[in-house]
Design a protein around this motif. Structure first.
Motif, PDB file in Angstrom:
ATOM      1  N   VAL A  97      16.927 -94.862  -3.018  1.00 38.98           N
ATOM      2  CA  VAL A  97      15.642 -95.305  -3.564  1.00 38.98           C
ATOM      3  C   VAL A  97      15.923 -96.305  -4.688  1.00 38.98           C
ATOM      4  O   VAL A  97      16.625 -95.993  -5.643  1.00 38.98           O
ATOM      5  N   GLU A 100      10.499 -96.819  -7.659  1.00 38.86           N
ATOM      6  CA  GLU A 100       9.488 -95.797  -7.457  1.00 38.86           C
ATOM      7  C   GLU A 100       8.502 -95.799  -8.612  1.00 38.86           C
ATOM      8  O   GLU A 100       8.884 -95.920  -9.779  1.00 38.86           O
ATOM      9  N   LEU A 105       7.193 -96.278  -3.104  1.00 36.68           N
ATOM     10  CA  LEU A 105       8.604 -95.911  -3.009  1.00 36.68           C
ATOM     11  C   LEU A 105       9.276 -97.006  -2.182  1.00 36.68           C
ATOM     12  O   LEU A 105       8.782 -97.370  -1.113  1.00 36.68           O
TER      13      LEU A 105
END
Length: 313
Positions: A97, A100, A105
């Motif tokens: 990731v 976010e 996301l």
């Protein structure tokens, strides 16, 4: 293998640029796992599937921005202990990731994993991220090919999904890809303007070709570095067609290295690639910071080999 019948709540889908033109029945086959085709056709006949609040037929074709509502249905679900997404896979994706916030996301997807399950895949990026985060509502905002690595936007809120898909439809989100292509591209910068037409092979596999019957499609190519038999380019699609960068590259005689669908017959004498050399490297979204994902190690390694061969010659 044990399975139980479960009731699924009302399900919503939003149609993005990659799904436009697809029939509603085929769309639902790939997304309602465990639901027999006969049941899906019955749902459509009974008006329990609505597109933009209207009844439709099985052959109805979807348009970008369409909202699909599916009434609660029964489906077969494997026991949770038999969930196909391993904890190792889930945790490795969480580490990828790169951005976010409360509604968005962004994941740096590795090559080789589809964005969603189907076509022989028990799960994809979205199913794995739902398992990893424990969040019931996570939806893909857009898609990239299974063999393409890089940035994928996932919504955590329905309002974010609608906002960003509207921006995509209005071409206000700029995507930039890194690609290694065959041959030395002559122009430092160029606009490839060639309409693209999507069709299916006899086995149902999707393909795209340049055709006057196709939809308007434009890609900006910027040369980053030239090598002996290949070129590193940054490609920015101004439209969002399936396989756009790959087919536009083929159309000017520079298909992507490692592409087994388009231009694989074109000679290439460089280092052997491990996969399609295409990486979604940058997203520029109004109101957000620029989001980037560096070139993955396998493509970095290929560039290093190409550079060494260039310097040695």
């Amino acid at each position: 293998m044990n399975s139980t019948q479960q009731w699924q709540n009302v399900t919503w889908f939003d149609v993005d640029e990659h799904q436009a033109g697809q029939r509603i029945d085929n769309f639902l086959f790939s997304r309602l796992k465990g639901v027999p085709k006969s049941r899906i056709y019955r749902l459509i006949r009974e008006g329990q599937v609505r597109v933009n609040k209207k009844r439709i037929k099985a052959e109805t074709k979807l348009n970008i921005g369409d909202q699909i509502r599916v009434a609660p249905i029964r489906y077969e679900q494997k026991d949770e202990t038999e969930a196909p997404v391993s904890n190792t896979v889930a945790q490795s994706l969480l580490k990828r990731v790169v951005y976010e916030d409360e509604g968005l996301l962004v994941v740096n997807k590795p090559s080789g994993i589809a964005v969603h399950g189907g076509s022989g895949m028990s799960y994809g990026l979205i199913e794995a991220m739902r398992a990893a985060t424990g969040k019931k509502y996570l939806e893909l905002i857009h898609r990239i090919d299974r063999d393409t690595s890089g940035l994928v936007m996932i919504s955590k809120k329905r309002s974010t999904l609608k906002t960003l898909q509207d921006l995509l439809r209005e071409h206000k989100i700029q995507k930039t890809y890194a690609a290694i292509v065959k041959g030395q591209v002559a122009l430092d910068r160029q606009l490839i303007d060639a309409p693209l037409h999507r069709y299916e092979l006899a086995n149902g596999e999707r393909r795209v070709r340049v055709s006057s019957e196709g939809k308007p499609s434009q890609t900006v190519w910027q040369v980053v570095e030239r090598f002996k038999g290949a070129t590193l380019v940054h490609a920015s699609p101004l439209s969002g067609r399936t396989h756009q960068i790959r087919v536009h590259g083929l159309s000017i005689g520079h298909p992507l290295v490692g592409d087994d669908k388009y231009g694989h017959q074109t000679p290439y004498v460089g280092p052997t690639p491990r996969r399609l050399c295409l990486h979604a490297m940058r997203l520029e979204i109004p109101g957000y910071p620029t989001i980037e994902a560096h070139l993955p190690e396998d493509m970095q390694g290929l560039v290093a080999q190409l550079r060494a061969e260039q310097n040695a010659s």
